[in-house]
Design a protein around this motif. Structure first.
Motif, PDB file in Angstrom:
ATOM      1  N   GLY A 126       7.606  -8.414   2.701  1.00  0.00           N
ATOM      2  CA  GLY A 126       6.389  -7.868   3.285  1.00  0.00           C
ATOM      3  C   GLY A 126       5.249  -7.772   2.287  1.00  0.00           C
ATOM      4  N   CYS A 127       4.265  -6.959   2.604  1.00  0.00           N
ATOM      5  CA  CYS A 127       3.059  -6.832   1.772  1.00  0.00           C
ATOM      6  C   CYS A 127       3.382  -6.370   0.354  1.00  0.00           C
ATOM      7  CB  CYS A 127       2.082  -5.847   2.407  1.00  0.00           C
ATOM      8  SG  CYS A 127       1.556  -6.288   4.079  1.00  0.00           S
ATOM      9  N   ALA A 128       4.460  -5.601   0.211  1.00  0.00           N
ATOM     10  CA  ALA A 128       4.811  -5.048  -1.096  1.00  0.00           C
ATOM     11  C   ALA A 128       5.216  -6.125  -2.093  1.00  0.00           C
ATOM     12  CB  ALA A 128       5.947  -4.033  -0.943  1.00  0.00           C
ATOM     13  N   TYR A 129       5.426  -7.343  -1.636  1.00  0.00           N
ATOM     14  CA  TYR A 129       5.784  -8.415  -2.565  1.00  0.00           C
ATOM     15  C   TYR A 129       4.635  -8.698  -3.528  1.00  0.00           C
ATOM     16  CZ  TYR A 129       7.495 -12.867  -4.343  1.00  0.00           C
ATOM     17  OH  TYR A 129       7.919 -13.879  -5.175  1.00  0.00           O
ATOM     18  N   CYS A 130       3.407  -8.537  -3.061  1.00  0.00           N
ATOM     19  CA  CYS A 130       2.238  -8.766  -3.914  1.00  0.00           C
ATOM     20  C   CYS A 130       1.476  -7.485  -4.234  1.00  0.00           C
ATOM     21  CB  CYS A 130       1.273  -9.756  -3.254  1.00  0.00           C
ATOM     22  SG  CYS A 130       1.863 -11.459  -3.218  1.00  0.00           S
ATOM     23  N   HIS A 131       1.641  -6.465  -3.406  1.00  0.00           N
ATOM     24  CA  HIS A 131       0.872  -5.228  -3.573  1.00  0.00           C
ATOM     25  C   HIS A 131       1.833  -4.062  -3.798  1.00  0.00           C
ATOM     26  CE1 HIS A 131      -2.742  -7.336  -2.173  1.00  0.00           C
ATOM     27  NE2 HIS A 131      -1.994  -7.848  -1.208  1.00  0.00           N
ATOM     28  N   SER A 132       1.855  -3.556  -5.023  1.00  0.00           N
ATOM     29  CA  SER A 132       2.792  -2.478  -5.348  1.00  0.00           C
ATOM     30  C   SER A 132       2.482  -1.192  -4.589  1.00  0.00           C
ATOM     31  CB  SER A 132       2.764  -2.201  -6.858  1.00  0.00           C
ATOM     32  OG  SER A 132       1.462  -1.807  -7.270  1.00  0.00           O
ATOM     33  N   GLY A 133       1.221  -1.002  -4.224  1.00  0.00           N
ATOM     34  CA  GLY A 133       0.847   0.229  -3.527  1.00  0.00           C
ATOM     35  C   GLY A 133       0.713   0.059  -2.032  1.00  0.00           C
ATOM     36  N   ALA A 134       1.343  -0.981  -1.483  1.00  0.00           N
ATOM     37  CA  ALA A 134       1.184  -1.267  -0.054  1.00  0.00           C
ATOM     38  C   ALA A 134       1.638  -0.110   0.819  1.00  0.00           C
ATOM     39  CB  ALA A 134       1.960  -2.536   0.305  1.00  0.00           C
ATOM     40  N   ASP A 135       2.708   0.562   0.415  1.00  0.00           N
ATOM     41  CA  ASP A 135       3.222   1.662   1.234  1.00  0.00           C
ATOM     42  C   ASP A 135       2.242   2.829   1.293  1.00  0.00           C
ATOM     43  OD1 ASP A 135       5.498   0.206   1.677  1.00  0.00           O
ATOM     44  OD2 ASP A 135       6.661   1.175   0.087  1.00  0.00           O
ATOM     45  N   GLU A 136       1.382   2.937   0.269  1.00  0.00           N
ATOM     46  CA  GLU A 136       0.382   4.009   0.251  1.00  0.00           C
ATOM     47  C   GLU A 136      -0.993   3.504   0.685  1.00  0.00           C
ATOM     48  OE1 GLU A 136       2.313   3.391  -2.633  1.00  0.00           O
ATOM     49  OE2 GLU A 136       3.792   4.817  -1.842  1.00  0.00           O
ATOM     50  N   GLY A 137      -1.057   2.247   1.108  1.00  0.00           N
ATOM     51  CA  GLY A 137      -2.332   1.686   1.537  1.00  0.00           C
ATOM     52  C   GLY A 137      -3.240   1.296   0.392  1.00  0.00           C
ATOM     53  N   ILE A 138      -2.662   1.061  -0.799  1.00  0.00           N
ATOM     54  CA  ILE A 138      -3.439   0.668  -1.976  1.00  0.00           C
ATOM     55  C   ILE A 138      -3.182  -0.814  -2.254  1.00  0.00           C
ATOM     56  CG2 ILE A 138      -3.827   1.071  -4.430  1.00  0.00           C
ATOM     57  CD1 ILE A 138      -2.782   3.921  -4.007  1.00  0.00           C
ATOM     58  N   TYR A 139      -4.227  -1.626  -2.190  1.00  0.00           N
ATOM     59  CA  TYR A 139      -4.062  -3.072  -2.336  1.00  0.00           C
ATOM     60  C   TYR A 139      -4.891  -3.670  -3.474  1.00  0.00           C
ATOM     61  CZ  TYR A 139      -2.000  -2.679   2.316  1.00  0.00           C
ATOM     62  OH  TYR A 139      -1.209  -2.324   3.381  1.00  0.00           O
ATOM     63  N   ALA A 140      -5.657  -2.862  -4.167  1.00  0.00           N
ATOM     64  CA  ALA A 140      -6.604  -3.400  -5.151  1.00  0.00           C
ATOM     65  C   ALA A 140      -5.958  -3.750  -6.487  1.00  0.00           C
ATOM     66  CB  ALA A 140      -7.734  -2.394  -5.375  1.00  0.00           C
ATOM     67  N   ASP A 141      -4.842  -3.110  -6.833  1.00  0.00           N
ATOM     68  CA  ASP A 141      -4.257  -3.298  -8.162  1.00  0.00           C
ATOM     69  C   ASP A 141      -3.704  -4.710  -8.347  1.00  0.00           C
ATOM     70  OD1 ASP A 141      -4.858  -0.685  -8.637  1.00  0.00           O
ATOM     71  OD2 ASP A 141      -2.839   0.077  -8.223  1.00  0.00           O
ATOM     72  N   ASP A 142      -3.780  -5.190  -9.597  1.00  0.00           N
ATOM     73  CA  ASP A 142      -3.227  -6.495  -9.965  1.00  0.00           C
ATOM     74  C   ASP A 142      -1.996  -6.342 -10.851  1.00  0.00           C
ATOM     75  OD1 ASP A 142      -5.160  -7.818  -8.571  1.00  0.00           O
ATOM     76  OD2 ASP A 142      -6.356  -8.394 -10.312  1.00  0.00           O
ATOM     77  N   ASP A 143      -1.251  -5.258 -10.685  1.00  0.00           N
ATOM     78  CA  ASP A 143      -0.137  -5.001 -11.589  1.00  0.00           C
ATOM     79  C   ASP A 143       1.082  -5.880 -11.313  1.00  0.00           C
ATOM     80  OD1 ASP A 143       0.020  -3.692  -9.176  1.00  0.00           O
ATOM     81  OD2 ASP A 143       1.156  -1.984  -9.949  1.00  0.00           O
ATOM     82  N   LEU A 144       1.156  -6.521 -10.159  1.00  0.00           N
ATOM     83  CA  LEU A 144       2.265  -7.428  -9.863  1.00  0.00           C
ATOM     84  C   LEU A 144       1.837  -8.873 -10.134  1.00  0.00           C
ATOM     85  CD1 LEU A 144       3.766  -6.001  -6.535  1.00  0.00           C
ATOM     86  CD2 LEU A 144       4.554  -5.646  -8.874  1.00  0.00           C
ATOM     87  N   TYR A 145       2.695  -9.605 -10.843  1.00  0.00           N
ATOM     88  CA  TYR A 145       2.358 -10.998 -11.157  1.00  0.00           C
ATOM     89  C   TYR A 145       2.234 -11.841  -9.893  1.00  0.00           C
ATOM     90  CZ  TYR A 145       7.024 -12.873 -10.090  1.00  0.00           C
ATOM     91  OH  TYR A 145       8.166 -13.280  -9.450  1.00  0.00           O
ATOM     92  N   THR A 146       2.947 -11.451  -8.853  1.00  0.00           N
ATOM     93  CA  THR A 146       2.925 -12.233  -7.617  1.00  0.00           C
ATOM     94  C   THR A 146       1.533 -12.272  -6.990  1.00  0.00           C
ATOM     95  OG1 THR A 146       3.762 -10.218  -6.561  1.00  0.00           O
ATOM     96  CG2 THR A 146       5.356 -11.954  -7.033  1.00  0.00           C
ATOM     97  N   LYS A 147       0.778 -11.196  -7.142  1.00  0.00           N
ATOM     98  CA  LYS A 147      -0.577 -11.188  -6.587  1.00  0.00           C
ATOM     99  C   LYS A 147      -1.481 -12.139  -7.363  1.00  0.00           C
ATOM    100  CE  LYS A 147      -4.554  -8.263  -5.502  1.00  0.00           C
ATOM    101  NZ  LYS A 147      -5.163  -6.914  -5.619  1.00  0.00           N
ATOM    102  N   VAL A 148      -1.337 -12.146  -8.671  1.00  0.00           N
ATOM    103  CA  VAL A 148      -2.138 -13.041  -9.508  1.00  0.00           C
ATOM    104  C   VAL A 148      -1.810 -14.497  -9.185  1.00  0.00           C
ATOM    105  CG1 VAL A 148      -2.693 -13.698 -11.875  1.00  0.00           C
ATOM    106  CG2 VAL A 148      -2.232 -11.299 -11.319  1.00  0.00           C
ATOM    107  N   VAL A 149      -0.519 -14.785  -9.023  1.00  0.00           N
ATOM    108  CA  VAL A 149      -0.093 -16.145  -8.684  1.00  0.00           C
ATOM    109  C   VAL A 149      -0.597 -16.530  -7.296  1.00  0.00           C
ATOM    110  CG1 VAL A 149       1.910 -17.602  -8.201  1.00  0.00           C
ATOM    111  CG2 VAL A 149       1.924 -16.079 -10.185  1.00  0.00           C
ATOM    112  N   ALA A 150      -0.490 -15.619  -6.340  1.00  0.00           N
ATOM    113  CA  ALA A 150      -0.925 -15.909  -4.974  1.00  0.00           C
ATOM    114  C   ALA A 150      -2.412 -16.247  -4.929  1.00  0.00           C
ATOM    115  CB  ALA A 150      -0.627 -14.716  -4.068  1.00  0.00           C
ATOM    116  N   ARG A 151      -3.201 -15.523  -5.691  1.00  0.00           N
ATOM    117  CA  ARG A 151      -4.641 -15.796  -5.746  1.00  0.00           C
ATOM    118  C   ARG A 151      -4.888 -17.220  -6.260  1.00  0.00           C
ATOM    119  NH1 ARG A 151      -6.540 -11.529  -9.164  1.00  0.00           N
ATOM    120  NH2 ARG A 151      -6.769 -10.202  -7.324  1.00  0.00           N
TER     121      ARG A 151
END
Length: 371
Positions: A126-151
């Motif tokens: 789910g969303c948490a694969y790229c967004h560590s704060g997805a469960d809290e509705g926080i999507y801005a952080d780039d702390d997961l490498y998967t989000k950087v790769v996805a971009r």
């Protein structure tokens, strides 16, 4: 009722029950097999696609059952029609923080694409694969490498669809999106790592071949073909047909026998990646003559250049972002792409399904066009 020869044989061998049993069994089996063929058809029937002039043996033969069996991953493909933007709608880049790509999309289309990417790449996580704060509705952080790769992969997909139309849309509008390679998996199947030398007890050319590996397609051919051609940009070529030709092998003016073997290794990989044979691109009686190739040869040549660019511009640069468990076992290299990463053994990825029809956001590096 029985033939004369059988009656005579039976009278001379009254206690032999095995002979008649074998005859009756064979005859019964033949009748049964014939009934199956009539009822269900020939299970090993083949059909062929002609790729060149008649009489040259230029055809790609396949089992009819394979032709009638589409890529099973097509059934799991998720798509959703785009929303036609209305004038004055607020854009994702103005609504959300840290939107570095796709910021010019409307909120509805931005979230539509984010949902699709989740289905294509990480349906279980789910969303948490790229967004560590997805469960809290926080999507801005780039702390997961998967989000950087996805971009980075979004930009790569846009570049492919915009700049490599001659390959990904050679015969019809098809294009690529995340699912073309990922097929519902976080890491696409058929990525590859450098593994040569494969024979530590040898030096030179001998160290790169005579070992059955996935990169040599389990043959004795060299295992470094993908690396040399797609990463090092080595010239693809085979030895000259003449016994003596002008030029130096050492200077790279003519190809050596070893370079020919490496080329065959690469071409064998090509064939298995698309589920075709050599004559899909070449005239089998004149492999060396570029004037007798098929139209598919040009499409394939563009594919080689495209794979080189994908690896050089988009995949190799993200090596430092990837964790150790995502890197290669020998050289800690990034997982690289080649023909089979998209094609998965089929002539056209996903049977030629148009995967950008509903996703104009991935069809261009500029402003998407909604129709």
């Amino acid at each position: 009722m029985f033939p004369k020869w059988f009656t005579e044989w039976n009278s001379k061998n009254p206690t032999n029950i095995y002979g008649p049993a074998i005859v009756v069994g064979a005859a019964g089996s033949a009748v049964f097999a014939a009934a199956l063929l009539v009822s269900f058809g020939q299970p090993f029937a083949t059909d062929s696609m002609q790729t060149g002039p008649r009489g040259t043996g230029m055809h790609v033969a396949k089992y009819v059952t394979d032709i009638n069996t589409p890529d099973p991953t097509i059934e799991d493909y998720y798509t959703d029609e785009p929303y036609i933007p209305e004038e004055g709608e607020e854009l994702a880049g103005d609504i959300y923080e840290n939107v570095q790509v796709l910021g010019d999309l409307t909120d509805a289309n931005f979230n539509r694409l984010m949902n699709a990417m989740t289905q294509w790449v990480a349906p279980d996580e789910g969303c948490a694969y790229c967004h560590s704060g997805a469960d809290e509705g926080i999507y801005a952080d780039d702390d997961l490498y998967t989000k950087v790769v996805a971009r980075n992969m979004i930009q790569m997909t846009q570049s492919i669809n915009e700049n490599w139309v001659g390959h990904v849309q050679a015969n019809q509008e098809v294009g690529v999106n995340c699912y073309t390679c990922h097929r519902g998996e976080a890491v696409p199947s058929e990525v590859w790592f450098r593994i040569d030398p494969v024979n530590e007890n040898a030096q030179g050319w001998s160290a790169n071949q005579n070992r059955a590996t996935t990169l040599s397609q389990f043959t004795s051919l060299p295992s470094d073909a993908l690396y040399q051609y797609l990463i090092e940009y080595e010239t693809i070529g085979v030895h000259d047909l003449e016994s003596r030709v002008a030029g130096s092998i050492a200077e790279g003016e003519v190809a050596s026998i070893q370079q020919t073997e490496r080329t065959y290794s690469f071409m064998n990989y090509f064939s298995n990646s698309l589920g075709v044979n050599c004559v899909f691109c070449h005239n089998s009686r004149a492999f060396y003559d570029p004037g007798q190739v098929t139209p598919q040869w040009a499409t394939a040549s563009l594919g080689i250049s495209m794979a080189q660019e994908i690896n050089a511009d988009w995949i190799l640069p993200i090596k430092d972002v990837l964790p150790d468990h995502r890197l290669g076992p020998l050289y800690a290299d990034a997982p690289k792409a080649a023909c089979k990463t998209c094609h998965k053994g089929y002539q056209k990825p996903m049977g030629g399904l148009n995967v950008i029809a509903d996703w104009p956001e991935l069809a261009t590096t500029g402003t998407p066009v909604y129709e």
